[in-house]
Design a protein around this motif. Structure first.
Motif, PDB file in Angstrom:
ATOM      1  N   ALA A 259      17.904 -34.046  52.681  1.00  0.00           N
ATOM      2  CA  ALA A 259      19.092 -34.011  53.530  1.00  0.00           C
ATOM      3  C   ALA A 259      18.824 -33.253  54.827  1.00  0.00           C
ATOM      4  O   ALA A 259      19.235 -33.688  55.907  1.00  0.00           O
ATOM      5  N   VAL A 260      18.137 -32.118  54.729  1.00  0.00           N
ATOM      6  CA  VAL A 260      17.827 -31.347  55.937  1.00  0.00           C
ATOM      7  C   VAL A 260      16.887 -32.138  56.841  1.00  0.00           C
ATOM      8  O   VAL A 260      17.041 -32.156  58.071  1.00  0.00           O
ATOM      9  N   ALA A 261      15.880 -32.788  56.249  1.00  0.00           N
ATOM     10  CA  ALA A 261      14.954 -33.585  57.045  1.00  0.00           C
ATOM     11  C   ALA A 261      15.677 -34.715  57.770  1.00  0.00           C
ATOM     12  O   ALA A 261      15.412 -34.996  58.948  1.00  0.00           O
ATOM     13  N   GLU A 262      16.605 -35.365  57.098  1.00  0.00           N
ATOM     14  CA  GLU A 262      17.354 -36.439  57.737  1.00  0.00           C
ATOM     15  C   GLU A 262      18.219 -35.899  58.869  1.00  0.00           C
ATOM     16  O   GLU A 262      18.382 -36.534  59.914  1.00  0.00           O
TER      17      GLU A 262
ATOM     18  N   ILE B 235       9.061 -29.383  63.723  1.00  0.00           N
ATOM     19  CA  ILE B 235       8.306 -30.210  62.784  1.00  0.00           C
ATOM     20  C   ILE B 235       8.749 -31.662  62.874  1.00  0.00           C
ATOM     21  O   ILE B 235       7.933 -32.588  62.836  1.00  0.00           O
ATOM     22  N   ALA B 236      10.061 -31.893  63.010  1.00  0.00           N
ATOM     23  CA  ALA B 236      10.566 -33.264  63.108  1.00  0.00           C
ATOM     24  C   ALA B 236      10.079 -33.949  64.379  1.00  0.00           C
ATOM     25  O   ALA B 236       9.709 -35.129  64.358  1.00  0.00           O
ATOM     26  N   LEU B 237      10.083 -33.237  65.489  1.00  0.00           N
ATOM     27  CA  LEU B 237       9.593 -33.822  66.734  1.00  0.00           C
ATOM     28  C   LEU B 237       8.109 -34.155  66.642  1.00  0.00           C
ATOM     29  O   LEU B 237       7.663 -35.217  67.106  1.00  0.00           O
TER      30      LEU B 237
ATOM     31  N   VAL C 127      10.931 -27.676  55.802  1.00  0.00           N
ATOM     32  CA  VAL C 127      11.112 -28.887  55.011  1.00  0.00           C
ATOM     33  C   VAL C 127      10.052 -29.896  55.405  1.00  0.00           C
ATOM     34  O   VAL C 127       9.503 -29.875  56.505  1.00  0.00           O
ATOM     35  N   SER C 128       9.781 -30.796  54.471  1.00  0.00           N
ATOM     36  CA  SER C 128       8.845 -31.879  54.733  1.00  0.00           C
ATOM     37  C   SER C 128       9.583 -33.028  55.395  1.00  0.00           C
ATOM     38  O   SER C 128      10.753 -33.274  55.123  1.00  0.00           O
ATOM     39  N   MET C 129       8.886 -33.734  56.285  1.00  0.00           N
ATOM     40  CA  MET C 129       9.508 -34.827  57.030  1.00  0.00           C
ATOM     41  C   MET C 129       9.072 -36.194  56.536  1.00  0.00           C
ATOM     42  O   MET C 129       9.161 -37.173  57.262  1.00  0.00           O
ATOM     43  N   ASP C 130       8.628 -36.272  55.285  1.00  0.00           N
ATOM     44  CA  ASP C 130       8.135 -37.557  54.775  1.00  0.00           C
ATOM     45  C   ASP C 130       9.126 -38.201  53.836  1.00  0.00           C
ATOM     46  O   ASP C 130       8.789 -39.079  53.078  1.00  0.00           O
TER      47      ASP C 130
ATOM     48  N   THR D 193      16.542 -23.568  62.186  1.00  0.00           N
ATOM     49  CA  THR D 193      16.822 -24.869  62.792  1.00  0.00           C
ATOM     50  C   THR D 193      15.744 -25.273  63.782  1.00  0.00           C
ATOM     51  O   THR D 193      15.273 -26.423  63.768  1.00  0.00           O
ATOM     52  N   ILE D 194      15.322 -24.345  64.628  1.00  0.00           N
ATOM     53  CA  ILE D 194      14.316 -24.713  65.625  1.00  0.00           C
ATOM     54  C   ILE D 194      12.957 -24.960  64.974  1.00  0.00           C
ATOM     55  O   ILE D 194      12.193 -25.823  65.432  1.00  0.00           O
TER      56      ILE D 194
END
Length: 594
Positions: free
Chosen positions: A254-257, A298-300, A237-240, A292-293
């Motif tokens: 939703a997944v990014a959040e 990507i989020a980190l 997923v994109s984190m923007d 998930t990992i």
């Protein structure tokens, strides 16, 4: 349980309750169809006494009739009346007792009327039996009240006078189909409620975060909603935030959040000593730990953290496929001394903060390899410059994850809502406990986006708004997108002597020699190195070579500057243009596949 405690049970099993209720109504309707039809007919008579020549006699006769009529009810169910009806109707092979069971004689309150109700398989039989029975009662009353009436032709003081003939019934009185269906529906509803309560009591699958925390004593640090569009090849997923092609209700948003929530909880889990080496595992395969990992990494990285994702699932590696990276060389080659860390560490994206260490070739002894001192020191060296996320195998089938967690800061256990049971989760935690490993928390995966009965459900209301984008932006991806095509590690032009982690062999040597730098090419092993055998080792770095040099050899330049997470990306496709836009989901997937 309180009344409101039953409402989630009803919402969770409402389909089963409705089906069982309808099944009860259908069963009752079927029962009514196979029952024999019974028709009912009524005939009535008037009991009179004395004469009506004057008012006094009429009053006395009425009182006498009222006192007599109650006694005549018993006469109406006698064998003598039944035998009279049999003779009158010409019935054969019929016992008087069987006719008595089909007759009901009543006296309406405060009246001198007698009402005879008869049942039969057909409307005609029911009508004829009611009329014959009323005549039989009249005959018996005449015999009792005027014993000599049969010889002198006189009538008694009290007599029963038939009022009218029975009416031919038009519909059966039994079975009552409507009543049967109603009773069947009620019975089905009760059975459905019992089924729902029993199913709830016996259901051991994970449903709510509160139940998980109560059962295990661990905190749920994140709830990842289900993304119906995830596949084996496309699950990043994109984190923007929301983009021009994704609305606020988009699964990606939703997944990014949810990943941001996990990232924040990790940062504040231990402020003084935050975890640097984290194992991500699950009780059983299929719980979504690898997805998930990958998105957590990507989020980190999007939040300004230096991240290295290590694929330690040596039995079923999936990280390289997820990120579309080069396969065949990775962790096992480094541990076996056949490759240097700079040769197999692959950067992903162009942020310079995220790198992936694939699994490499499958070894015959993964548990021993992951639990070796060589692996421990490698993780310690990597954690000096980045947060290390380790994708480990499930805890129940194999012991790899428990062994890894023992030498790290802890493990995050991914559990799938509606699939993972509390028994499996507790067994996984027991495996960690036996290995003296520390669980950091639990991540609930595949949480339904709407609560469907047990109070779980993922939702947020920050109202991400789609940012406008031009046609040119949608047609031509930018060069500075947050997620660029994966880059294969390329050795620098200027050769730097980076000592590889070379395992010491045990055959033919009583005292291990000190590690020396090696120049073995990737994918090859030094003779006598004891490939895939865990041995004691020293640090992979010498005083002349730093870990920064190793990362630089892989094309990675981690710095200490923490940049805020960007919502926009600069479009550098045209010189001097300052227009900003966001990646769409399609662009993210396309660049990951290049």
């Amino acid at each position: 349980m309180e009344l409101r405690s039953y409402l989630p049970i009803l919402r969770a099993h409402w389909i089963a309750i409705i089906l069982i209720t309808l099944l009860g109504g259908a069963a009752a309707f079927g029962w009514a169809l196979i029952q024999p039809r019974v028709y009912s007919a009524d005939a009535s008579g008037y009991v009179t006494a004395g004469t009506n020549s004057d008012t006094g006699n009429a009053l006395v006769g009425d009182n006498l009739a009222q006192s007599k009529v109650k006694s005549y009810i018993d006469i109406g169910t006698s064998r003598a009346v039944a035998q009279f009806a049999i003779d009158n109707l010409g019935l054969t092979d019929v016992a008087p007792e069987s006719l008595v069971r089909r007759i009901s004689v009543t006296n309406p309150a405060n009246t001198v009327l007698m009402k005879v109700s008869a049942t039969g398989p057909t409307p005609v039989e029911a009508r004829d039996l009611a009329e014959a029975w009323l005549r039989g009662i009249a005959q018996q009353i005449q015999t009792i009240e005027n014993p000599t009436g049969a010889t002198d032709g006189g009538s008694g003081l009290v007599q029963l006078i038939p009022l009218d003939s029975a009416v031919l019934p038009t519909s059966p009185t039994s079975p009552n189909t409507r009543l049967a269906i109603i009773m069947g529906l009620v019975a089905g509803l009760l059975l459905g409620l019992v089924y729902a309560v029993i199913r709830h009591a016996l259901d051991r699958r994970i449903r709510t975060a509160e139940a998980v925390e109560k059962e295990t004593g661990l905190s749920v640090i994140g709830s990842v909603p289900v993304d119906r569009r995830f596949t084996d090849e496309a699950r990043l997923v994109s984190m923007d935030g929301a983009t021009g092609a994704s609305a606020a209700s988009d699964d990606d948003v939703a997944v990014a959040e949810a990943m941001r929530e996990v990232r924040t909880n990790l940062q504040f889990m231990n402020v003084d000593n935050p975890p640097r080496v984290i194992v991500v595992t699950s009780p059983l395969p299929g719980d979504g730990k690898s997805t998930t990992i990958a998105n957590l990494a990507i989020a980190l990285a999007a939040g300004g953290q230096n991240v290295i994702l290590v694929d330690a699932d040596l039995r079923r590696p999936t990280v390289s496929t997820t990120f579309n990276l080069v396969e065949g060389a990775g962790l096992t080659d480094v541990l076996a001394g056949r490759s240097e860390i700079g040769d197999v560490l692959q950067p992903w994206g162009n942020s310079g903060r995220f790198a992936v260490l694939a699994a490499g070739k499958t070894p015959p002894n993964p548990s021993e390899l992951l639990g070796s001192e060589r692996m421990h020191t490698l993780l310690a060296e990597l954690s000096k410059k980045a947060i290390v996320l380790i994708d480990a195998p499930p805890l129940i089938p194999v012991t790899d994850a428990a062994i890894l967690t023992h030498n790290t800061d802890g493990a995050l256990i991914v559990a799938s809502v509606g699939k993972t049971t509390f028994d499996a989760l507790n067994k996984a935690l027991k495996n960690l406990e036996r290995a003296s490993a520390h669980p950091l928390g639990i991540i609930l995966n595949r949480v339904p986006r709407r609560a469907s009965g047990y109070g779980y459900g993922y939702g947020y209301g920050y109202g991400y708004a789609a940012r406008p984008s031009t046609d040119a932006d949608a047609a031509e991806p930018t060069a500075a997108d947050a997620v660029a095509e994966p880059q294969t590690a390329v050795a620098p032009a200027e050769e730097v002597a980076v000592p590889a982690v070379v395992p010491q062999h045990f055959a033919g040597a009583s005292t291990p020699s000190a590690p020396t730098p090696t120049t073995s090419a990737p994918g090859t092993s030094t003779p006598g190195s004891g490939a895939y055998q865990a041995g004691r080792y020293e640090s992979a770095l010498t005083s002349e070579t730093s870990f920064d040099d190793v990362l630089s050899g892989a094309g990675i330049s981690f710095d200490d500057t923490v940049e805020p997470e960007a919502d926009d990306f600069v479009d550098q496709s045209s010189a001097g243009s300052s227009h900003t836009r966001s990646l769409t989901r399609r662009e993210l997937r396309n660049q990951a596949k290049k």
